[in-house]
Design an enzyme around this catalytic site. Structure first.
Site, PDB file in Angstrom:
ATOM      1  N   TYR A 141      23.890   3.794 -66.702  1.00 29.27           N
ATOM      2  CA  TYR A 141      23.242   5.103 -65.486  1.00 29.27           C
ATOM      3  C   TYR A 141      22.291   6.413 -66.891  1.00 29.27           C
ATOM      4  O   TYR A 141      21.300   6.229 -66.082  1.00 29.27           O
ATOM      5  CB  TYR A 141      24.594   5.694 -65.327  1.00 29.27           C
ATOM      6  N   TYR A 165      21.181  12.100 -64.728  1.00 26.97           N
ATOM      7  CA  TYR A 165      21.982  10.940 -65.770  1.00 26.97           C
ATOM      8  C   TYR A 165      20.808  11.114 -66.999  1.00 26.97           C
ATOM      9  O   TYR A 165      20.890  10.241 -67.755  1.00 26.97           O
ATOM     10  CB  TYR A 165      21.688   9.359 -64.461  1.00 26.97           C
ATOM     11  N   GLU A 207      28.453  -2.944 -62.426  1.00 27.78           N
ATOM     12  CA  GLU A 207      27.763  -2.019 -61.755  1.00 27.78           C
ATOM     13  C   GLU A 207      26.010  -2.468 -61.238  1.00 27.78           C
ATOM     14  O   GLU A 207      25.630  -1.668 -59.574  1.00 27.78           O
ATOM     15  CB  GLU A 207      26.974  -2.056 -62.796  1.00 27.78           C
TER      16      GLU A 207
HETATM   17  C1  LIG Z   1      29.463   3.013 -60.385  1.00 25.43           C
HETATM   18  C2  LIG Z   1      29.156   3.857 -61.202  1.00 25.43           C
HETATM   19  N1  LIG Z   1      29.250   3.575 -62.161  1.00 25.43           N
HETATM   20  C3  LIG Z   1      28.491   4.563 -63.243  1.00 25.43           C
HETATM   21  C4  LIG Z   1      28.450   5.594 -62.425  1.00 25.43           C
HETATM   22  C5  LIG Z   1      27.729   6.988 -64.027  1.00 25.43           C
HETATM   23  N2  LIG Z   1      28.983   7.775 -64.771  1.00 25.43           N
HETATM   24  C6  LIG Z   1      28.947   6.332 -61.399  1.00 25.43           C
HETATM   25  N3  LIG Z   1      28.634   7.418 -61.164  1.00 25.43           N
HETATM   26  N4  LIG Z   1      28.719   5.131 -61.127  1.00 25.43           N
END
Ligand SMILES: Cc1ncc(CN)c(N)n1
Length: 222
Positions: A141, A165, A207
């Site tokens: 992210y 982010y 992800e």
């Molecule tokens: C699935 C996911 N991956 C990463 C992030 C970032 N912490 C998030 N909010 N959500």
């Protein structure tokens, strides 16, 4: 190890990262083509995901061999996750969903699978394995945020997500976890290093799948 752990780990997932950046969910954040229904699906699922992720981080905290790392992960459970939850609350309100409505929406398959994977990895693995499993969530992210910030978004809701982010606060959190990862990799046995790579790679796959699930408005087939 000549190269730092972070560089070796990233080399393993550079193709997945490229596929994330090219995914229509992610490109749609900056060209404005991402429908609000898909973004809403993502934010709702991310709320469910973050609750499990906080528990996975608590698992890392519990396994940390030094107090500074115990404190760091414990702080992330409290502060970093709270910042994302606050972002979600604001975005969901603008998308017309209240907290009760959101809580009533079910966890969908990819969220369930990724969350279960992280909880199992952080409960059953060594500290190094646990950190490797949670790292893609932090790091991908941070990289996606920086990447998208260069393009910017015409949609204020998406821009707010990108700003979180790409922001210095989030980037500093990730840098601290990468520093821990470098130390763990440098001291890992060959067997443990392989487990770290495997955990990291699997979470990176999840992800990509998480963005893809939102794009497909994923639901249980039966
Ligand atoms: C699935 C996911 N991956 C990463 C992030 C970032 N912490 C998030 N909010 N959500």
């Amino acid at each position: 190890m000549a190269e730092r752990t972070r560089e070796l780990l990233w080399a393993d997932i550079s193709q997945i990262y490229r596929q994330i950046c090219e995914h229509p969910f992610v490109t749609g954040l900056t060209d404005g083509s991402l429908g609000q229904d898909r973004f809403r699906h993502y934010i709702v699922q991310d709320g469910h995901y973050l609750r499990a992720y906080a528990r996975a981080l608590a698992g890392c905290a519990a396994k940390a061999p030094v107090e500074s790392e115990l404190m760091m992960f414990a702080e992330h459970v409290g502060v970093a996750i709270a910042a994302e939850a606050e972002l979600h609350a604001g975005l969901l309100a603008e998308l017309g969903l209240g907290a009760e409505q959101v809580a009533a929406l079910p966890v969908t398959p990819t969220t369930q699978a990724y969350a279960s994977y992280l909880l199992a990895a952080t409960a059953s693995g060594s500290y190094a394995e646990a950190v490797a499993a949670v790292l893609p969530c932090y790091w991908i992210y941070a990289r996606v945020g920086e990447h998208l910030q260069r393009h910017g978004s015409p949609e204020p809701l998406f821009q707010r997500w990108i700003d979180t982010y790409a922001g210095q606060e989030y980037q500093a959190v990730v840098e601290a976890v990468l520093t821990v990862t470098d130390r763990l990799g440098a001291h890992a046995s060959a067997a443990e290093w392989e487990l770290m790579r495997r955990r990291f790679h699997t979470s990176a796959r999840y992800e990509w799948m998480f963005f893809d699930a939102a794009y497909r408005l994923e639901d249980w087939p039966v």
